[in-house]
Design a protein around this motif. Structure first.
Motif, mmCIF file in Angstrom:
data_model
loop_
_atom_site.group_PDB
_atom_site.id
_atom_site.type_symbol
_atom_site.label_atom_id
_atom_site.label_comp_id
_atom_site.label_asym_id
_atom_site.label_seq_id
_atom_site.Cartn_x
_atom_site.Cartn_y
_atom_site.Cartn_z
ATOM 1 N N GLY A 60 1.006 -0.886 -0.184
ATOM 2 C CA GLY A 60 0.132 0.238 0.514
ATOM 3 C C GLY A 60 1.015 1.251 -0.327
ATOM 4 O O GLY A 60 2.119 1.350 0.717
ATOM 5 N N LEU A 61 0.658 1.840 -1.087
ATOM 6 C CA LEU A 61 1.149 3.422 -0.893
ATOM 7 C C LEU A 61 0.307 4.266 -0.751
ATOM 8 O O LEU A 61 -0.988 4.456 -1.533
ATOM 9 C CB LEU A 61 1.914 3.966 -1.784
ATOM 10 C CG LEU A 61 2.911 4.948 -2.395
ATOM 11 C CD1 LEU A 61 4.013 5.254 -1.643
ATOM 12 C CD2 LEU A 61 3.470 5.093 -3.395
ATOM 13 N N PHE B 207 -1.050 0.438 -9.615
ATOM 14 C CA PHE B 207 -2.808 0.780 -9.034
ATOM 15 C C PHE B 207 -2.783 1.794 -8.433
ATOM 16 O O PHE B 207 -2.374 2.087 -7.740
ATOM 17 C CB PHE B 207 -3.522 -0.454 -8.467
ATOM 18 C CG PHE B 207 -4.063 -1.743 -9.793
ATOM 19 C CD1 PHE B 207 -4.016 -1.666 -10.113
ATOM 20 C CD2 PHE B 207 -3.878 -2.274 -8.463
ATOM 21 C CE1 PHE B 207 -4.926 -2.753 -11.290
ATOM 22 C CE2 PHE B 207 -3.910 -4.065 -9.111
ATOM 23 C CZ PHE B 207 -3.977 -3.679 -10.527
ATOM 24 N N ASP B 208 -2.797 3.587 -9.653
ATOM 25 C CA ASP B 208 -3.133 4.681 -8.532
ATOM 26 C C ASP B 208 -4.595 4.620 -8.590
ATOM 27 O O ASP B 208 -5.951 4.423 -9.110
ATOM 28 C CB ASP B 208 -2.932 5.329 -9.517
ATOM 29 C CG ASP B 208 -2.384 6.817 -9.163
ATOM 30 O OD1 ASP B 208 -2.631 6.631 -7.763
ATOM 31 O OD2 ASP B 208 -2.712 8.005 -9.376
ATOM 32 N N LEU C 59 -0.776 -0.398 -4.084
ATOM 33 C CA LEU C 59 -2.296 0.016 -4.833
ATOM 34 C C LEU C 59 -2.223 1.397 -3.315
ATOM 35 O O LEU C 59 -1.450 1.572 -2.442
ATOM 36 C CB LEU C 59 -2.688 -0.924 -3.387
ATOM 37 C CG LEU C 59 -3.784 -0.363 -3.161
ATOM 38 C CD1 LEU C 59 -5.099 -0.439 -4.769
ATOM 39 C CD2 LEU C 59 -4.605 -0.907 -2.238
ATOM 40 N N ILE C 60 -1.883 2.488 -5.313
ATOM 41 C CA ILE C 60 -1.745 3.664 -4.131
ATOM 42 C C ILE C 60 -3.425 3.591 -3.850
ATOM 43 O O ILE C 60 -4.549 3.988 -4.902
ATOM 44 C CB ILE C 60 -1.550 4.589 -5.172
ATOM 45 C CG1 ILE C 60 0.177 4.328 -6.057
ATOM 46 C CG2 ILE C 60 -1.352 6.186 -4.672
ATOM 47 C CD1 ILE C 60 0.720 5.121 -7.240
ATOM 48 N N ALA D 136 -3.244 -4.191 1.735
ATOM 49 C CA ALA D 136 -2.655 -4.059 1.644
ATOM 50 C C ALA D 136 -1.248 -5.359 3.246
ATOM 51 O O ALA D 136 -1.903 -5.431 3.603
ATOM 52 C CB ALA D 136 -1.597 -2.757 2.291
ATOM 53 N N ASP D 137 -0.809 -6.213 2.699
ATOM 54 C CA ASP D 137 0.743 -6.124 3.267
ATOM 55 C C ASP D 137 1.022 -5.667 3.830
ATOM 56 O O ASP D 137 1.744 -6.058 5.066
ATOM 57 C CB ASP D 137 1.507 -7.336 2.467
ATOM 58 C CG ASP D 137 0.343 -8.764 1.551
ATOM 59 O OD1 ASP D 137 -0.134 -9.830 2.385
ATOM 60 O OD2 ASP D 137 0.322 -8.546 0.773
ATOM 61 N N ARG D 138 2.086 -4.376 3.811
ATOM 62 C CA ARG D 138 2.412 -3.510 4.201
ATOM 63 C C ARG D 138 2.318 -2.180 3.556
ATOM 64 O O ARG D 138 1.804 -2.182 2.916
ATOM 65 C CB ARG D 138 4.011 -4.029 3.813
ATOM 66 C CG ARG D 138 5.236 -3.422 4.651
ATOM 67 C CD ARG D 138 6.008 -4.100 4.733
ATOM 68 N NE ARG D 138 6.263 -5.020 3.116
ATOM 69 C CZ ARG D 138 7.172 -3.835 1.936
ATOM 70 N NH1 ARG D 138 8.119 -2.638 2.841
ATOM 71 N NH2 ARG D 138 7.180 -4.535 1.022
ATOM 72 N N ILE D 139 2.274 -1.258 4.820
ATOM 73 C CA ILE D 139 2.158 0.134 4.233
ATOM 74 C C ILE D 139 2.780 1.229 3.573
ATOM 75 O O ILE D 139 4.151 1.058 5.217
ATOM 76 C CB ILE D 139 0.845 0.520 4.944
ATOM 77 C CG1 ILE D 139 -0.181 -0.175 5.031
ATOM 78 C CG2 ILE D 139 0.325 1.944 4.094
ATOM 79 C CD1 ILE D 139 -1.825 0.169 5.566
ATOM 80 N N LEU D 140 3.655 2.042 3.035
ATOM 81 C CA LEU D 140 4.112 3.356 3.049
ATOM 82 C C LEU D 140 3.493 4.605 2.989
ATOM 83 O O LEU D 140 2.782 4.652 2.108
ATOM 84 C CB LEU D 140 4.950 2.936 2.016
ATOM 85 C CG LEU D 140 5.832 2.041 1.219
ATOM 86 C CD1 LEU D 140 7.235 1.806 0.361
ATOM 87 C CD2 LEU D 140 6.828 1.671 2.386
#
Ligand SMILES: Nc1ncnc2c1ncn2[C@@H]1O[C@H](COP(=O)(O)OP(=O)(O)OP(=O)(O)O)[C@@H](O)[C@H]1O
Ligand SMILES: [Mg+2]
Length: 496
Positions: free
Chosen positions: A283-284, A419-420, A450-451, A462-466
């Motif tokens: 995830g972004l 993906f935005d 995934l934005i 998300a598995d992880r998020i930035l």
């Protein structure tokens, strides 16, 4: 006492070739009321509002304003009787200034000449009332989306509108701008203006609506005061079936790193590094303007990077253009379907084929049969509503256009998918399908970025998020299950 409604639409019917968009729809609206008009993509919401705005003439039905029947033959006429419709795609004339757009069709004149000074003053007054700072002489095309929308609302006020329609007004707004819009809506309410509000974001409906009206397949299927309906009931009314979970479960575990990005720079993006692993959904998130879309565009070769290494499966990539990115197996679903995703005049199937030509025409000619089959496949799973596959994309509802763009990239079989905002403007039922597809991609070992600005979506998927802010990555959240929206927001605003 029986108060006449401000607006009373009865039996509105409209067919387009091959589609019955509206089947005898009723809608009432009272002064100072916010009615949320809801329904799946293609249900007929925008069409009904185009009838109200004088942009589409109905085949049957009547419209009364405060008890008096009106015939709305053109957008200008609708505006003159007090109806302002702010469309999904704005209606401003891009090269004209904010002031010229504001008074288009009702120019302030003195002795036959446009009284620019008067118009300027009035523009500034209106912008002040809306709490926005806009130079009335700047061309609208150079204003940010939120300000263009403010010009549209100011235009409604300039025409002394009694009814204001907002068709997905928050699709391109930041959380802060949405708050401001809600403050404006409350102000309009307090002045006795009636508002029709269309949105696929259910939180907004509960925050701002007094009453909901739900359409399905061009017909009324329910109407409730907002206090009398739960989130689940609302979803069931819209979709016609119960949805128990908003996010489908995923049971795959991310493997080794596939896409590795080191020291990416370009535009506002400043030294961004991360890796996406096999089968991982990264995830972004961040506020609009944080640099998320820019990051994706740099990876895709759509903008030039000034520094940075991109490695896929251990091989350094030299990406100078989207063509290079596509050849390397990277796909980008853009957030802006109108300008970047679709050729609006082309048929849906043709659009679908466009980025896929390389594999569709493997032996040098278009394999139409295969194109049709693939399209039918994705069309079904995403529930894209089209009368036939050669329908020009511009006639599709907003959400269905987004689905065509998505189907296009899914069919390409990319190794990395960027993906935005993939679910912007998409109804709740189809969102679930998109999430399921993202899970399938992960299960097939792809790397997914995934934005999204919708925090529940990032947290659910998300598995992880930035978290980005000011072109940099400010936080990495590895324990998503324990993360909160507040924690993400704080990082997104540039905090800890
Ligand atoms: N000008 C047109 N020509 C042909 N078909 C049209 C036209 N305008 C709308 N339609 C069709 O009418 C139906 C209703 O579309 P509409 O845009 O009203 O849906 P919507 O409820 O606003 O959906 P969304 O949530 O995706 O915006 C759709 O099937 C659409 O393709
Ligand atoms: Mg619409």
């Amino acid at each position: 006492m029986n108060v006449l409604p401000l607006l009373d639409m009865r039996g509105i019917t409209k067919s387009f070739p091959g589609v019955q968009a509206l089947r005898g729809v009723d809608l009432t609206l009272h002064a100072g009321e916010v009615v949320a008009l809801l329904g799946e993509n293609g249900a007929g919401k925008s069409t009904l509002m185009k009838v109200l705005g004088g942009a589409v003439s109905p085949d049957a039905g009547t419209i009364h304003l405060s008890g008096e029947e009106v015939q709305l033959r053109s957008p200008l006429q609708a505006h003159r009787v007090g109806i302002a419709v702010i469309y999904q795609e704005f209606n401003l004339v891009p090269p004209l200034s904010a002031r010229e757009n504001l008074f288009l069709g009702q120019e302030q004149t003195r002795a036959g000449f446009i009284a620019r000074g008067t118009e300027r003053r009035r523009s500034l007054e209106l912008f002040e009332r809306l709490g926005v700072q806009i130079d009335p002489d700047v061309p609208c095309r150079s204003l940010p989306v939120a300000q263009q929308q403010a010009v549209e609302i100011a235009r409604a006020l300039a025409f002394q509108s009694r009814i204001v329609v907002m068709d997905e007004p928050t699709a391109a707004l930041t959380a802060h701008e949405v708050e401001r819009l809600f403050a404006i809506i409350r102000d309009l309410k307090a002045h006795g203006i009636g508002i029709v509000y269309i949105s696929h974001r259910l939180e907004e409906i509960f925050a701002i609506a007094d009453r909901i009206v739900v359409l399905r397949d061009g017909a009324n299927v329910g109407e409730r005061p907002i206090g009398g309906v739960t989130r689940n009931e609302l979803i069931e009314l819209m979709v016609g079936r119960a949805l128990t979970d908003e996010f489908p479960p995923r049971d795959t575990r991310p493997g080794e790193p596939r896409l590795v990005v080191e020291g990416l720079c370009g535009g506002i993006v400043d030294d961004v590094s991360f890796a996406i692993r096999r089968g991982e959904v990264l995830g972004l998130t961040g506020l609009v303007g944080a640099g998320r879309t820019e990051t994706a565009r740099l990876l895709f070769g759509a903008d030039r990077r000034s520094a940075g290494r991109i490695v896929l499966d251990g091989r350094p990539l030299s990406i100078r253009s989207p063509r290079d990115a596509i050849a390397a197996g990277i796909g980008l679903l853009t957030e802006d379907r109108k300008t970047q995703g679709l050729v609006l005049a082309h048929g849906v199937r043709e659009n679908f084929g466009l980025p896929n030509l390389s594999w569709l025409s493997r032996w040098g000619w278009l394999r139409l049969g295969q194109e049709r089959r693939r399209f039918a496949e994705y069309g079904d799973s995403l529930r894209i509503r089209v009368p036939h596959h050669d329908q020009p994309a511009k006639y599709l509802s907003g959400g269905n256009q987004q689905k065509v763009v998505l189907a296009k990239w899914l069919a390409r079989n990319c190794e990395v998918l960027l993906f935005d905002e993939p679910t912007r403007g998409i109804d709740v039922g189809a969102k679930y399908e998109i999430y399921r597809i993202i899970n399938d991609l992960a299960a097939a070992g792809k790397a997914v970025l995934l934005i999204s600005s919708e925090l529940p979506e990032v947290l659910g998927m998300a598995d992880r998020i930035l978290v980005m802010h000011g072109g940099r990555i400010r936080a990495e959240i590895t324990d998503v299950a324990a993360a909160t929206q507040e924690q993400i927001l704080e990082a997104a605003m540039g905090g800890a």
